[in-house]
Design an enzyme around this catalytic site. Structure first.
Site, PDB file in Angstrom:
ATOM      1  N   ASN A   9       0.881  -1.173   0.000  1.00  0.00           N
ATOM      2  CA  ASN A   9       0.000   0.000   0.000  1.00  0.00           C
ATOM      3  C   ASN A   9       0.918   1.222   0.000  1.00  0.00           C
ATOM      4  O   ASN A   9       1.507   1.553   1.031  1.00  0.00           O
ATOM      5  CB  ASN A   9      -0.895  -0.030   1.244  1.00  0.00           C
ATOM      6  CG  ASN A   9      -1.731   1.238   1.388  1.00  0.00           C
ATOM      7  OD1 ASN A   9      -1.772   2.064   0.478  1.00  0.00           O
ATOM      8  ND2 ASN A   9      -2.388   1.384   2.533  1.00  0.00           N
ATOM      9  N   TRP A  10       1.020   1.843  -1.155  1.00  0.00           N
ATOM     10  CA  TRP A  10       1.936   2.987  -1.272  1.00  0.00           C
ATOM     11  C   TRP A  10       1.396   4.247  -0.596  1.00  0.00           C
ATOM     12  O   TRP A  10       2.105   5.240  -0.487  1.00  0.00           O
ATOM     13  CB  TRP A  10       2.216   3.279  -2.748  1.00  0.00           C
ATOM     14  CG  TRP A  10       3.193   2.336  -3.376  1.00  0.00           C
ATOM     15  CD1 TRP A  10       3.849   1.309  -2.766  1.00  0.00           C
ATOM     16  CD2 TRP A  10       3.640   2.342  -4.742  1.00  0.00           C
ATOM     17  NE1 TRP A  10       4.673   0.677  -3.667  1.00  0.00           N
ATOM     18  CE2 TRP A  10       4.562   1.288  -4.881  1.00  0.00           C
ATOM     19  CE3 TRP A  10       3.348   3.137  -5.867  1.00  0.00           C
ATOM     20  CZ2 TRP A  10       5.198   1.009  -6.098  1.00  0.00           C
ATOM     21  CZ3 TRP A  10       3.970   2.849  -7.074  1.00  0.00           C
ATOM     22  CH2 TRP A  10       4.890   1.798  -7.186  1.00  0.00           C
ATOM     23  N   LYS A  11       0.120   4.231  -0.219  1.00  0.00           N
ATOM     24  CA  LYS A  11      -0.518   5.419   0.373  1.00  0.00           C
ATOM     25  C   LYS A  11      -0.289   6.625  -0.539  1.00  0.00           C
ATOM     26  O   LYS A  11      -0.251   6.448  -1.763  1.00  0.00           O
ATOM     27  CB  LYS A  11       0.003   5.636   1.806  1.00  0.00           C
ATOM     28  CG  LYS A  11      -0.140   4.348   2.648  1.00  0.00           C
ATOM     29  CD  LYS A  11       0.044   4.530   4.121  1.00  0.00           C
ATOM     30  CE  LYS A  11      -0.157   3.192   4.824  1.00  0.00           C
ATOM     31  NZ  LYS A  11      -0.012   3.275   6.274  1.00  0.00           N
ATOM     32  N   HIS A  94      -9.535   1.461   4.803  1.00  0.00           N
ATOM     33  CA  HIS A  94      -8.265   1.576   5.526  1.00  0.00           C
ATOM     34  C   HIS A  94      -8.464   2.492   6.736  1.00  0.00           C
ATOM     35  O   HIS A  94      -9.230   3.461   6.667  1.00  0.00           O
ATOM     36  CB  HIS A  94      -7.175   2.130   4.603  1.00  0.00           C
ATOM     37  CG  HIS A  94      -5.812   2.019   5.200  1.00  0.00           C
ATOM     38  ND1 HIS A  94      -5.350   2.915   6.132  1.00  0.00           N
ATOM     39  CD2 HIS A  94      -4.841   1.092   5.042  1.00  0.00           C
ATOM     40  CE1 HIS A  94      -4.132   2.535   6.505  1.00  0.00           C
ATOM     41  NE2 HIS A  94      -3.793   1.442   5.859  1.00  0.00           N
ATOM     42  N   GLU A  96      -6.763   4.804   7.896  1.00  0.00           N
ATOM     43  CA  GLU A  96      -6.494   6.229   7.640  1.00  0.00           C
ATOM     44  C   GLU A  96      -7.705   6.890   6.995  1.00  0.00           C
ATOM     45  O   GLU A  96      -7.978   8.067   7.231  1.00  0.00           O
ATOM     46  CB  GLU A  96      -5.233   6.367   6.763  1.00  0.00           C
ATOM     47  CG  GLU A  96      -3.978   6.070   7.586  1.00  0.00           C
ATOM     48  CD  GLU A  96      -2.829   5.464   6.809  1.00  0.00           C
ATOM     49  OE1 GLU A  96      -2.837   5.499   5.568  1.00  0.00           O
ATOM     50  OE2 GLU A  96      -1.900   4.936   7.467  1.00  0.00           O
ATOM     51  N   GLU A 166      -5.364  -4.873  10.518  1.00  0.00           N
ATOM     52  CA  GLU A 166      -4.302  -3.890  10.737  1.00  0.00           C
ATOM     53  C   GLU A 166      -4.551  -3.163  12.058  1.00  0.00           C
ATOM     54  O   GLU A 166      -5.324  -2.197  12.097  1.00  0.00           O
ATOM     55  CB  GLU A 166      -4.292  -2.859   9.604  1.00  0.00           C
ATOM     56  CG  GLU A 166      -4.050  -3.444   8.237  1.00  0.00           C
ATOM     57  CD  GLU A 166      -3.460  -2.407   7.272  1.00  0.00           C
ATOM     58  OE1 GLU A 166      -2.420  -2.707   6.695  1.00  0.00           O
ATOM     59  OE2 GLU A 166      -4.020  -1.309   7.137  1.00  0.00           O
ATOM     60  N   GLY A 172       2.739   2.185  10.833  1.00  0.00           N
ATOM     61  CA  GLY A 172       3.734   3.252  10.703  1.00  0.00           C
ATOM     62  C   GLY A 172       4.469   3.575  11.997  1.00  0.00           C
ATOM     63  O   GLY A 172       5.146   4.589  12.100  1.00  0.00           O
ATOM     64  N   SER A 212       3.569  -2.310  10.237  1.00  0.00           N
ATOM     65  CA  SER A 212       5.021  -2.413  10.424  1.00  0.00           C
ATOM     66  C   SER A 212       5.597  -3.764   9.992  1.00  0.00           C
ATOM     67  O   SER A 212       6.512  -4.280  10.634  1.00  0.00           O
ATOM     68  CB  SER A 212       5.404  -2.081  11.873  1.00  0.00           C
ATOM     69  OG  SER A 212       5.036  -0.742  12.176  1.00  0.00           O
ATOM     70  N   GLY A 233       2.855  -1.167   4.241  1.00  0.00           N
ATOM     71  CA  GLY A 233       2.935   0.259   3.922  1.00  0.00           C
ATOM     72  C   GLY A 233       4.354   0.681   3.610  1.00  0.00           C
ATOM     73  O   GLY A 233       4.875   0.435   2.527  1.00  0.00           O
TER      74      GLY A 233
HETATM   75  P1  13P Z   1       3.098   0.292   7.667  1.00  0.00           P
HETATM   76  O1  13P Z   1       3.561  -1.008   7.032  1.00  0.00           O
HETATM   77  O2  13P Z   1       3.859   1.477   7.167  1.00  0.00           O
HETATM   78  O3  13P Z   1       3.020   0.185   9.139  1.00  0.00           O
HETATM   79  O4  13P Z   1       1.596   0.525   7.137  1.00  0.00           O
HETATM   80  C1  13P Z   1       0.676  -0.495   7.239  1.00  0.00           C
HETATM   81  C2  13P Z   1      -0.527  -0.129   6.450  1.00  0.00           C
HETATM   82  O5  13P Z   1      -1.251   0.781   6.822  1.00  0.00           O
HETATM   83  C3  13P Z   1      -0.794  -0.865   5.216  1.00  0.00           C
HETATM   84  O6  13P Z   1      -2.066  -0.589   4.727  1.00  0.00           O
END
Ligand code: 13P
Length: 251
Positions: A9-11, A94, A96, A166, A172, A212, A233
């Site tokens: 997931n590149w966000k 998600h 976020e 998640e 993150g 993570s 992520g």
């Molecule tokens: P991280 O791997 O950066 O913790 O993010 C996880 C995530 O939100 C994947 O959708």
């Protein structure tokens, strides 16, 4: 046996030129894997990514979609729009988006139904906050999210839904749930599905862990009984690191 899926997931990262360099470096590193490799990229990278992964084993996903097909929804993208340019996967709900963009269990449910109806493979995210975990409410929260997300779906639709567990406190932050804890939560999710749809359906549903994930913990997480891969992520932005995660089963 359930197939492992490793999805990045590149966000809100990666300009098109960065996406293209990533794919050039990443593709040869993962062309031998039996695992499903997915890149969920920003809308503005979709076209470039789709063109550059042609003829490879890499699948492409979006990070969100609207539940209506067309209409006066300025700034939104529909499932049909994604499907018709050959996007395969879409992330729905998600944390976020739940936190910053007013995504609710109801909108997640509407989006999930639409994604399935147009033939996209949905990755539905659930997970508890740190406060909810500390209050001992994690299981209740996750079970409620699953129940509401899947509301009104038939068995076939549930089988085609991918779930990503998640925990929000692990996203993150560098704090990963232990493999044992993550697996336990995922077993709970599978049991909840079993309660409503039966064992056969529950055993088919692919459930990922996210939060993570790195090359150093991928193997431990993904070789547990119930974790079927990861939604990654930060570590999915580096071709070599993400390839190591994809190839967690290769040493
Ligand atoms: P991280 O791997 O950066 O913790 O993010 C996880 C995530 O939100 C994947 O959708």
């Amino acid at each position: 046996m359930r197939k492992k899926i490793i999805a990045g997931n590149w966000k809100m990262n990666m300009l098109p030129n960065e996406a293209i360099s990533f794919i050039n470096e990443f593709t040869p590193l993962v062309n031998n894997t039996q695992n499903e490799v997915v890149l969920c990229v920003p809308y503005t990278d979709l076209f470039y990514t789709l063109l550059n992964v042609q003829g490879t084993n890499i699948k492409v996903g979006a990070q969100n979609m609207h539940w209506e097909s067309t209409g006066a929804y300025t700034g939104e993208i529909s499932g049909e729009m994604l499907k018709c340019i050959n996007v395969d996967y879409v992330i729905i709900g998600h944390s976020e988006r739940r936190q910053y963009f007013a995504e609710t269990d109801e909108t997640v449910n509407k989006k999930l139904k639409k994604a399935l109806s147009v033939g996209l493979k949905p990755i539905v995210c659930v997970g508890e906050t740190l406060q909810e975990k500390e209050d001992g409410k994690a299981i209740d929260i996750i079970t409620a999210q699953i129940k509401k997300a899947l509301d009104g779906l038939n068995e076939e639709e549930v089988k085609n839904t991918i779930i990503a567990y998640e925990p929000i406190w692990a996203i993150g932050t560098g704090k990963t749930a232990t493999a044992e804890d993550a697996n336990e939560s995922i077993i709970t999710i599978r049991k909840e599905i079993e309660k409503n749809y039966g064992k056969n359906v529950a055993e088919c549903v692919i459930i990922l862990y996210g939060g993570s994930v790195k090359s150093t913990n991928a193997k431990e997480l993904f070789t547990t009984s119930d974790i079927d891969g990861g939604l990654v992520g930060g570590a999915s932005l580096k071709p070599e690191e993400f390839a190591k995660i994809v190839n967690f089963d290769k040493e």
